[in-house]
Design a protein around this motif. Structure first.
Motif, PDB file in Angstrom:
ATOM      1  N   LYS A   4       0.725  -0.781  -0.055  1.00  0.00           N
ATOM      2  CA  LYS A   4       0.460  -0.134  -0.080  1.00  0.00           C
ATOM      3  C   LYS A   4       0.963   1.246  -0.008  1.00  0.00           C
ATOM      4  O   LYS A   4       0.335   2.358  -0.847  1.00  0.00           O
ATOM      5  CB  LYS A   4      -1.112  -0.430   1.159  1.00  0.00           C
ATOM      6  CG  LYS A   4      -1.905   1.079   1.289  1.00  0.00           C
ATOM      7  CD  LYS A   4      -2.728   1.080   2.228  1.00  0.00           C
ATOM      8  CE  LYS A   4      -4.024   2.708   2.282  1.00  0.00           C
ATOM      9  NZ  LYS A   4      -4.388   1.506   3.542  1.00  0.00           N
ATOM     10  N   THR A   5       1.990   1.346   0.885  1.00  0.00           N
ATOM     11  CA  THR A   5       2.975   2.410   0.505  1.00  0.00           C
ATOM     12  C   THR A   5       3.322   2.963   0.030  1.00  0.00           C
ATOM     13  O   THR A   5       3.219   4.369  -0.860  1.00  0.00           O
ATOM     14  CB  THR A   5       3.943   2.537   1.912  1.00  0.00           C
ATOM     15  OG1 THR A   5       3.336   2.146   3.150  1.00  0.00           O
ATOM     16  CG2 THR A   5       4.433   3.484   2.759  1.00  0.00           C
ATOM     17  N   VAL A   6       4.183   1.913  -0.771  1.00  0.00           N
ATOM     18  CA  VAL A   6       4.411   2.455  -2.498  1.00  0.00           C
ATOM     19  C   VAL A   6       3.491   2.453  -2.966  1.00  0.00           C
ATOM     20  O   VAL A   6       3.366   3.021  -4.620  1.00  0.00           O
ATOM     21  CB  VAL A   6       5.608   1.262  -2.709  1.00  0.00           C
ATOM     22  CG1 VAL A   6       6.860   1.034  -2.321  1.00  0.00           C
ATOM     23  CG2 VAL A   6       5.343  -0.220  -2.563  1.00  0.00           C
ATOM     24  N   ALA A   7       2.583   1.683  -2.933  1.00  0.00           N
ATOM     25  CA  ALA A   7       1.620   2.069  -3.980  1.00  0.00           C
ATOM     26  C   ALA A   7       0.895   3.372  -4.746  1.00  0.00           C
ATOM     27  O   ALA A   7       0.631   4.044  -5.625  1.00  0.00           O
ATOM     28  CB  ALA A   7       0.312   0.763  -4.023  1.00  0.00           C
ATOM     29  N   GLN A   8       0.942   4.129  -2.968  1.00  0.00           N
ATOM     30  CA  GLN A   8       0.451   5.528  -2.675  1.00  0.00           C
ATOM     31  C   GLN A   8       1.470   6.576  -2.983  1.00  0.00           C
ATOM     32  O   GLN A   8       0.937   7.307  -4.212  1.00  0.00           O
ATOM     33  CB  GLN A   8       0.225   5.179  -1.766  1.00  0.00           C
ATOM     34  CG  GLN A   8      -1.290   4.901  -0.842  1.00  0.00           C
ATOM     35  CD  GLN A   8      -0.990   5.369   0.847  1.00  0.00           C
ATOM     36  OE1 GLN A   8      -0.334   5.522   1.066  1.00  0.00           O
ATOM     37  NE2 GLN A   8      -3.172   5.392   0.539  1.00  0.00           N
ATOM     38  N   GLU A   9       2.496   6.296  -2.859  1.00  0.00           N
ATOM     39  CA  GLU A   9       3.800   6.722  -3.783  1.00  0.00           C
ATOM     40  C   GLU A   9       3.706   7.008  -5.672  1.00  0.00           C
ATOM     41  O   GLU A   9       3.816   7.919  -5.992  1.00  0.00           O
ATOM     42  CB  GLU A   9       5.170   6.561  -3.184  1.00  0.00           C
ATOM     43  CG  GLU A   9       6.221   7.073  -3.434  1.00  0.00           C
ATOM     44  CD  GLU A   9       7.326   6.977  -2.458  1.00  0.00           C
ATOM     45  OE1 GLU A   9       8.675   6.995  -3.243  1.00  0.00           O
ATOM     46  OE2 GLU A   9       7.415   6.168  -1.976  1.00  0.00           O
ATOM     47  N   PHE A  10       3.539   5.501  -6.391  1.00  0.00           N
ATOM     48  CA  PHE A  10       3.535   5.714  -7.364  1.00  0.00           C
ATOM     49  C   PHE A  10       2.433   6.520  -8.179  1.00  0.00           C
ATOM     50  O   PHE A  10       2.319   7.128  -8.737  1.00  0.00           O
ATOM     51  CB  PHE A  10       3.384   4.244  -7.715  1.00  0.00           C
ATOM     52  CG  PHE A  10       4.047   3.396  -9.229  1.00  0.00           C
ATOM     53  CD1 PHE A  10       5.623   3.598  -9.665  1.00  0.00           C
ATOM     54  CD2 PHE A  10       2.569   3.222  -9.823  1.00  0.00           C
ATOM     55  CE1 PHE A  10       4.836   3.647 -11.440  1.00  0.00           C
ATOM     56  CE2 PHE A  10       2.973   2.786 -11.160  1.00  0.00           C
ATOM     57  CZ  PHE A  10       3.801   3.113 -11.843  1.00  0.00           C
ATOM     58  N   GLU A  11       1.038   6.250  -6.971  1.00  0.00           N
ATOM     59  CA  GLU A  11       0.179   6.997  -7.902  1.00  0.00           C
ATOM     60  C   GLU A  11       0.347   8.561  -7.993  1.00  0.00           C
ATOM     61  O   GLU A  11      -0.608   8.581  -8.837  1.00  0.00           O
ATOM     62  CB  GLU A  11      -1.165   6.434  -6.822  1.00  0.00           C
ATOM     63  CG  GLU A  11      -2.624   7.307  -7.416  1.00  0.00           C
ATOM     64  CD  GLU A  11      -3.837   6.650  -6.713  1.00  0.00           C
ATOM     65  OE1 GLU A  11      -4.715   6.798  -6.584  1.00  0.00           O
ATOM     66  OE2 GLU A  11      -4.069   5.897  -4.887  1.00  0.00           O
ATOM     67  N   THR A  12       1.415   8.793  -7.217  1.00  0.00           N
ATOM     68  CA  THR A  12       1.029  10.460  -6.900  1.00  0.00           C
ATOM     69  C   THR A  12       2.082  10.601  -8.415  1.00  0.00           C
ATOM     70  O   THR A  12       1.434  11.520  -9.336  1.00  0.00           O
ATOM     71  CB  THR A  12       1.841  10.887  -5.616  1.00  0.00           C
ATOM     72  OG1 THR A  12       1.480  10.113  -4.339  1.00  0.00           O
ATOM     73  CG2 THR A  12       2.492  12.497  -5.623  1.00  0.00           C
ATOM     74  N   LEU A  13       3.320   9.594  -8.388  1.00  0.00           N
ATOM     75  CA  LEU A  13       4.003   9.853  -9.527  1.00  0.00           C
ATOM     76  C   LEU A  13       2.820   9.296 -11.010  1.00  0.00           C
ATOM     77  O   LEU A  13       2.598  10.461 -12.157  1.00  0.00           O
ATOM     78  CB  LEU A  13       5.059   8.977  -9.708  1.00  0.00           C
ATOM     79  CG  LEU A  13       6.137   8.636 -10.604  1.00  0.00           C
ATOM     80  CD1 LEU A  13       7.175   9.604 -10.615  1.00  0.00           C
ATOM     81  CD2 LEU A  13       6.326   7.041 -10.743  1.00  0.00           C
ATOM     82  N   LEU A  14       2.173   8.588 -11.341  1.00  0.00           N
ATOM     83  CA  LEU A  14       1.516   8.519 -12.166  1.00  0.00           C
ATOM     84  C   LEU A  14       0.525  10.050 -12.307  1.00  0.00           C
ATOM     85  O   LEU A  14       0.372  10.031 -14.017  1.00  0.00           O
ATOM     86  CB  LEU A  14       0.196   7.650 -12.379  1.00  0.00           C
ATOM     87  CG  LEU A  14       0.358   5.958 -12.562  1.00  0.00           C
ATOM     88  CD1 LEU A  14      -0.964   4.865 -12.251  1.00  0.00           C
ATOM     89  CD2 LEU A  14       0.616   6.257 -14.116  1.00  0.00           C
ATOM     90  N   THR A  15       0.384  10.440 -11.695  1.00  0.00           N
ATOM     91  CA  THR A  15      -0.650  11.695 -11.766  1.00  0.00           C
ATOM     92  C   THR A  15       0.496  13.246 -13.077  1.00  0.00           C
ATOM     93  O   THR A  15      -1.067  13.677 -13.641  1.00  0.00           O
ATOM     94  CB  THR A  15      -0.785  12.340 -10.858  1.00  0.00           C
ATOM     95  OG1 THR A  15      -0.075  12.323  -9.762  1.00  0.00           O
ATOM     96  CG2 THR A  15      -2.055  11.869  -9.578  1.00  0.00           C
TER      97      THR A  15
END
Length: 291
Positions: A193-204
Protein backbone atom coordinates in the motif's frame (compact mmCIF):
# COMPACT_ATOMS: atom_id res chain seq x y z
CA UNK A 1 -8.83 -14.59 -37.43
CA UNK A 2 -8.56 -12.72 -34.14
CA UNK A 3 -5.14 -12.35 -32.52
CA UNK A 4 -4.13 -11.50 -28.95
CA UNK A 5 -0.63 -10.49 -27.89
CA UNK A 6 0.24 -11.42 -24.31
CA UNK A 7 3.30 -10.11 -22.48
CA UNK A 8 4.98 -12.04 -19.62
CA UNK A 9 6.09 -10.53 -16.33
CA UNK A 10 8.78 -11.04 -13.71
CA UNK A 11 10.01 -14.63 -13.57
CA UNK A 12 10.30 -14.97 -17.36
CA UNK A 13 13.73 -13.34 -17.55
CA UNK A 14 16.70 -15.41 -18.79
CA UNK A 15 20.36 -14.64 -19.32
CA UNK A 16 20.92 -13.80 -22.99
CA UNK A 17 17.40 -12.59 -23.63
CA UNK A 18 17.05 -9.86 -26.22
CA UNK A 19 20.73 -9.75 -27.15
CA UNK A 20 20.00 -10.51 -30.84
CA UNK A 21 17.61 -7.55 -31.00
CA UNK A 22 20.52 -5.08 -31.11
CA UNK A 23 21.03 -6.23 -34.73
CA UNK A 24 17.81 -4.42 -35.71
CA UNK A 25 17.46 -0.66 -36.09
CA UNK A 26 14.51 -0.54 -33.66
CA UNK A 27 16.40 -2.64 -31.11
CA UNK A 28 19.59 -0.60 -31.33
CA UNK A 29 17.64 2.67 -30.97
CA UNK A 30 15.58 1.42 -28.00
CA UNK A 31 18.60 0.01 -26.13
CA UNK A 32 20.37 3.39 -26.53
CA UNK A 33 17.26 5.28 -25.34
CA UNK A 34 16.94 2.93 -22.37
CA UNK A 35 20.55 3.45 -21.33
CA UNK A 36 20.03 7.22 -21.27
CA UNK A 37 16.88 6.89 -19.13
CA UNK A 38 18.07 4.14 -16.77
CA UNK A 39 21.73 5.08 -16.44
CA UNK A 40 22.74 1.45 -17.06
CA UNK A 41 22.76 -0.96 -20.01
CA UNK A 42 19.92 -3.45 -20.47
CA UNK A 43 22.15 -5.49 -22.79
CA UNK A 44 24.88 -5.71 -20.12
CA UNK A 45 22.39 -6.85 -17.46
CA UNK A 46 20.95 -9.45 -19.85
CA UNK A 47 24.42 -10.88 -20.43
CA UNK A 48 25.65 -10.59 -16.87
CA UNK A 49 24.93 -12.24 -13.55
CA UNK A 50 21.68 -14.23 -13.24
CA UNK A 51 21.12 -13.18 -9.64
CA UNK A 52 21.50 -9.51 -10.51
CA UNK A 53 19.14 -9.82 -13.49
CA UNK A 54 16.58 -11.47 -11.18
CA UNK A 55 16.58 -8.44 -8.88
CA UNK A 56 13.31 -6.49 -9.30
CA UNK A 57 15.27 -3.28 -9.87
CA UNK A 58 16.74 -4.68 -13.11
CA UNK A 59 14.27 -7.40 -14.14
CA UNK A 60 11.33 -5.12 -14.75
CA UNK A 61 13.02 -2.48 -16.98
CA UNK A 62 14.85 -5.22 -18.94
CA UNK A 63 11.63 -7.11 -19.66
CA UNK A 64 9.76 -3.96 -20.63
CA UNK A 65 12.49 -2.86 -23.07
CA UNK A 66 12.78 -6.28 -24.73
CA UNK A 67 9.04 -6.87 -24.99
CA UNK A 68 8.51 -3.36 -26.41
CA UNK A 69 11.15 -3.96 -29.09
CA UNK A 70 9.58 -7.30 -30.03
CA UNK A 71 6.15 -5.66 -30.28
CA UNK A 72 7.58 -2.93 -32.53
CA UNK A 73 9.25 -5.53 -34.76
CA UNK A 74 5.95 -7.42 -35.11
CA UNK A 75 4.28 -4.17 -36.13
CA UNK A 76 7.07 -3.55 -38.67
CA UNK A 77 6.08 -6.86 -40.25
CA UNK A 78 2.53 -5.55 -40.60
CA UNK A 79 1.06 -7.44 -37.65
CA UNK A 80 -1.51 -5.82 -35.37
CA UNK A 81 -3.35 -7.64 -32.59
CA UNK A 82 -7.08 -7.41 -31.87
CA UNK A 83 -6.46 -7.49 -28.13
CA UNK A 84 -3.48 -7.16 -25.75
CA UNK A 85 -2.84 -8.25 -22.16
CA UNK A 86 0.18 -8.48 -19.90
CA UNK A 87 0.91 -10.41 -16.73
CA UNK A 88 1.80 -8.00 -13.90
CA UNK A 89 4.86 -6.07 -15.23
CA UNK A 90 3.84 -7.29 -18.71
CA UNK A 91 0.82 -5.00 -18.55
CA UNK A 92 3.16 -2.03 -19.17
CA UNK A 93 4.41 -3.67 -22.38
CA UNK A 94 0.79 -4.31 -23.38
CA UNK A 95 -0.12 -0.65 -22.76
CA UNK A 96 2.85 0.45 -24.87
CA UNK A 97 1.81 -1.97 -27.65
CA UNK A 98 -1.68 -0.42 -27.53
CA UNK A 99 -0.04 3.05 -27.71
CA UNK A 100 -1.51 4.27 -24.42
CA UNK A 101 1.88 5.91 -23.84
CA UNK A 102 5.17 6.15 -25.70
CA UNK A 103 8.25 4.00 -25.07
CA UNK A 104 9.98 6.60 -22.89
CA UNK A 105 6.97 7.19 -20.64
CA UNK A 106 6.51 3.45 -20.17
CA UNK A 107 10.16 2.94 -19.25
CA UNK A 108 10.16 5.84 -16.79
CA UNK A 109 7.11 4.37 -15.06
CA UNK A 110 8.57 0.86 -15.02
CA UNK A 111 11.88 2.14 -13.64
CA UNK A 112 10.15 3.95 -10.79
CA UNK A 113 7.85 0.98 -10.13
CA UNK A 114 10.88 -1.34 -9.96
CA UNK A 115 12.75 1.03 -7.63
CA UNK A 116 9.78 1.26 -5.27
CA UNK A 117 9.09 -2.49 -5.28
CA UNK A 118 12.79 -3.22 -4.71
CA UNK A 119 12.66 -1.28 -1.42
CA UNK A 120 9.87 -3.43 0.04
CA UNK A 121 10.83 -6.16 2.50
CA UNK A 122 9.20 -8.39 5.10
CA UNK A 123 6.82 -10.20 2.78
CA UNK A 124 6.68 -13.64 1.24
CA UNK A 125 5.20 -15.14 -1.92
CA UNK A 126 4.70 -18.80 -2.80
CA UNK A 127 3.40 -20.53 -5.93
CA UNK A 128 0.97 -23.41 -5.42
CA UNK A 129 0.50 -26.12 -8.03
CA UNK A 130 -2.44 -28.56 -7.88
CA UNK A 131 -4.61 -27.94 -4.84
CA UNK A 132 -8.22 -27.79 -3.70
CA UNK A 133 -9.36 -24.29 -4.73
CA UNK A 134 -12.38 -24.07 -2.40
CA UNK A 135 -10.23 -25.19 0.54
CA UNK A 136 -7.58 -22.59 -0.32
CA UNK A 137 -10.18 -19.82 -0.65
CA UNK A 138 -11.64 -20.70 2.76
CA UNK A 139 -8.23 -20.67 4.47
CA UNK A 140 -7.27 -17.34 2.84
CA UNK A 141 -10.62 -15.81 3.79
CA UNK A 142 -9.89 -16.68 7.43
CA UNK A 143 -6.42 -15.12 7.36
CA UNK A 144 -6.33 -11.34 6.76
CA UNK A 145 -2.53 -11.34 6.32
CA UNK A 146 -2.56 -13.43 3.11
CA UNK A 147 -4.13 -12.83 -0.30
CA UNK A 148 -4.37 -14.62 -3.64
CA UNK A 149 -1.79 -12.52 -5.50
CA UNK A 150 -1.77 -14.26 -8.89
CA UNK A 151 -4.74 -16.33 -9.99
CA UNK A 152 -2.83 -17.85 -12.90
CA UNK A 153 -5.00 -20.86 -13.74
CA UNK A 154 -7.40 -23.31 -12.16
CA UNK A 155 -4.48 -25.30 -10.71
CA UNK A 156 -1.70 -22.69 -10.35
CA UNK A 157 -1.83 -19.65 -8.08
CA UNK A 158 0.53 -17.47 -6.04
CA UNK A 159 -0.24 -16.40 -2.49
CA UNK A 160 1.28 -13.31 -0.90
CA UNK A 161 1.49 -11.94 2.64
CA UNK A 162 3.55 -11.91 5.81
CA UNK A 163 5.99 -14.86 6.09
CA UNK A 164 4.17 -16.20 9.17
CA UNK A 165 0.75 -16.03 7.52
CA UNK A 166 1.95 -17.66 4.27
CA UNK A 167 3.51 -20.48 6.32
CA UNK A 168 0.27 -20.91 8.27
CA UNK A 169 -1.86 -21.11 5.10
CA UNK A 170 0.48 -23.69 3.56
CA UNK A 171 0.24 -25.83 6.71
CA UNK A 172 -3.56 -25.90 6.44
CA UNK A 173 -4.04 -26.97 2.84
CA UNK A 174 -3.24 -29.98 0.71
CA UNK A 175 -1.08 -28.97 -2.24
CA UNK A 176 0.91 -31.11 -4.67
CA UNK A 177 3.80 -28.64 -5.03
CA UNK A 178 4.83 -25.37 -3.40
CA UNK A 179 7.52 -23.08 -4.83
CA UNK A 180 8.71 -20.13 -2.68
CA UNK A 181 9.33 -17.12 -4.94
CA UNK A 182 12.60 -15.18 -4.82
CA UNK A 183 11.11 -11.76 -4.16
CA UNK A 184 11.76 -9.25 -1.40
CA UNK A 185 8.16 -8.26 -0.71
CA UNK A 186 4.56 -9.43 -0.75
CA UNK A 187 3.76 -8.12 -4.25
CA UNK A 188 0.10 -7.75 -5.32
CA UNK A 189 -1.08 -7.54 -1.72
CA UNK A 190 -2.21 -4.79 0.70
CA UNK A 191 1.34 -4.86 2.14
CA UNK A 192 2.35 -2.84 -0.95
CA UNK A 193 0.00 0.00 0.00
CA UNK A 194 2.67 2.56 0.94
CA UNK A 195 4.69 2.20 -2.28
CA UNK A 196 1.46 1.96 -4.30
CA UNK A 197 0.37 5.36 -2.96
CA UNK A 198 3.75 6.84 -3.86
CA UNK A 199 3.48 5.37 -7.35
CA UNK A 200 -0.06 6.69 -7.76
CA UNK A 201 1.19 10.23 -7.03
CA UNK A 202 3.88 9.76 -9.68
CA UNK A 203 1.33 8.51 -12.24
CA UNK A 204 -0.70 11.72 -12.05
CA UNK A 205 2.11 13.58 -13.85
CA UNK A 206 1.80 11.36 -16.95
CA UNK A 207 -0.65 11.58 -19.80
CA UNK A 208 -2.38 8.38 -20.94
CA UNK A 209 -4.17 8.42 -24.31
CA UNK A 210 -6.97 6.08 -25.30
CA UNK A 211 -5.68 2.72 -26.50
CA UNK A 212 -5.59 1.91 -30.22
CA UNK A 213 -6.29 -1.73 -29.31
CA UNK A 214 -8.53 -3.03 -26.47
CA UNK A 215 -6.57 -3.99 -23.34
CA UNK A 216 -7.40 -6.60 -20.68
CA UNK A 217 -6.09 -5.30 -17.35
CA UNK A 218 -4.87 -7.45 -14.46
CA UNK A 219 -7.36 -5.90 -12.03
CA UNK A 220 -10.31 -6.00 -14.46
CA UNK A 221 -10.01 -8.34 -17.46
CA UNK A 222 -12.79 -6.61 -19.43
CA UNK A 223 -11.65 -5.07 -22.75
CA UNK A 224 -11.26 -1.31 -22.56
CA UNK A 225 -9.61 1.41 -24.62
CA UNK A 226 -10.14 4.25 -22.14
CA UNK A 227 -6.79 5.78 -21.15
CA UNK A 228 -8.38 7.11 -17.97
CA UNK A 229 -9.65 3.65 -16.94
CA UNK A 230 -6.35 1.93 -17.82
CA UNK A 231 -4.43 4.47 -15.74
CA UNK A 232 -6.73 3.86 -12.76
CA UNK A 233 -6.18 0.12 -13.15
CA UNK A 234 -2.40 0.63 -12.96
CA UNK A 235 -2.74 2.45 -9.65
CA UNK A 236 -4.58 -0.57 -8.22
CA UNK A 237 -2.29 -3.17 -9.76
CA UNK A 238 0.44 -3.17 -7.07
CA UNK A 239 -1.97 -4.09 -4.28
CA UNK A 240 -4.50 -6.14 -6.27
CA UNK A 241 -4.56 -9.72 -7.51
CA UNK A 242 -3.42 -10.53 -11.07
CA UNK A 243 -6.60 -12.07 -12.51
CA UNK A 244 -4.89 -14.06 -15.25
CA UNK A 245 -7.26 -17.06 -15.15
CA UNK A 246 -10.15 -14.69 -15.92
CA UNK A 247 -8.06 -12.98 -18.60
CA UNK A 248 -7.64 -16.31 -20.40
CA UNK A 249 -11.38 -17.05 -20.12
CA UNK A 250 -12.02 -13.59 -21.61
CA UNK A 251 -9.87 -14.50 -24.64
CA UNK A 252 -12.33 -17.30 -25.38
CA UNK A 253 -15.30 -14.98 -24.84
CA UNK A 254 -13.77 -12.51 -27.32
CA UNK A 255 -13.37 -15.39 -29.82
CA UNK A 256 -9.60 -14.97 -30.04
CA UNK A 257 -8.26 -17.69 -32.35
CA UNK A 258 -4.50 -17.02 -32.16
CA UNK A 259 -2.27 -15.97 -29.27
CA UNK A 260 1.32 -14.71 -29.40
CA UNK A 261 3.44 -14.57 -26.25
CA UNK A 262 5.70 -11.58 -26.86
CA UNK A 263 8.79 -11.90 -24.66
CA UNK A 264 11.16 -14.47 -23.17
CA UNK A 265 9.97 -17.88 -21.99
CA UNK A 266 6.71 -19.75 -22.44
CA UNK A 267 5.06 -19.28 -19.04
CA UNK A 268 1.88 -17.69 -20.38
CA UNK A 269 1.72 -20.08 -23.33
CA UNK A 270 1.74 -23.01 -20.89
CA UNK A 271 -1.04 -21.49 -18.79
CA UNK A 272 -3.18 -20.66 -21.84
CA UNK A 273 -2.75 -24.15 -23.34
CA UNK A 274 -4.29 -25.73 -20.25
CA UNK A 275 -7.13 -23.20 -19.98
CA UNK A 276 -7.95 -22.60 -23.64
CA UNK A 277 -6.59 -25.65 -25.57
CA UNK A 278 -8.18 -24.64 -28.91
CA UNK A 279 -6.18 -21.43 -29.17
CA UNK A 280 -3.33 -21.46 -31.73
CA UNK A 281 -0.25 -20.32 -29.84
CA UNK A 282 3.16 -18.98 -30.84
CA UNK A 283 6.12 -17.42 -29.02
CA UNK A 284 8.13 -14.43 -30.17
CA UNK A 285 11.26 -14.06 -28.03
CA UNK A 286 13.89 -13.16 -30.63
CA UNK A 287 14.70 -12.40 -34.26
CA UNK A 288 14.48 -16.09 -35.21
CA UNK A 289 10.75 -16.04 -34.35
CA UNK A 290 10.06 -13.07 -36.61
CA UNK A 291 11.20 -14.66 -39.86
Amino acid sequence: MKIAWVFPGQGSQTIGMGVDLQETFVGKTRFEQAQRILGWSVLEKCQGDEEELSRTLYTQPCLYVIESILGDLLREKGQTPNLVAGHSLGEYSALYAARVFDFTTGLQLVQRRAQLMDTVSGGKMAALIKFDRSQLEQVIAANPSVVLANDNSEQQVVISGTPEAVKEVLSQIKVKRTVPLKVSGAFHSPLMKTVAQEFETLLTAYEFTDAQIPVLSNVDPTPTQSGKVLKAHLTQQMTSSVRWRETMLQLRKEEISHGIEVGPGKVLTGLIKRTYPNLELANVSGIQDLV
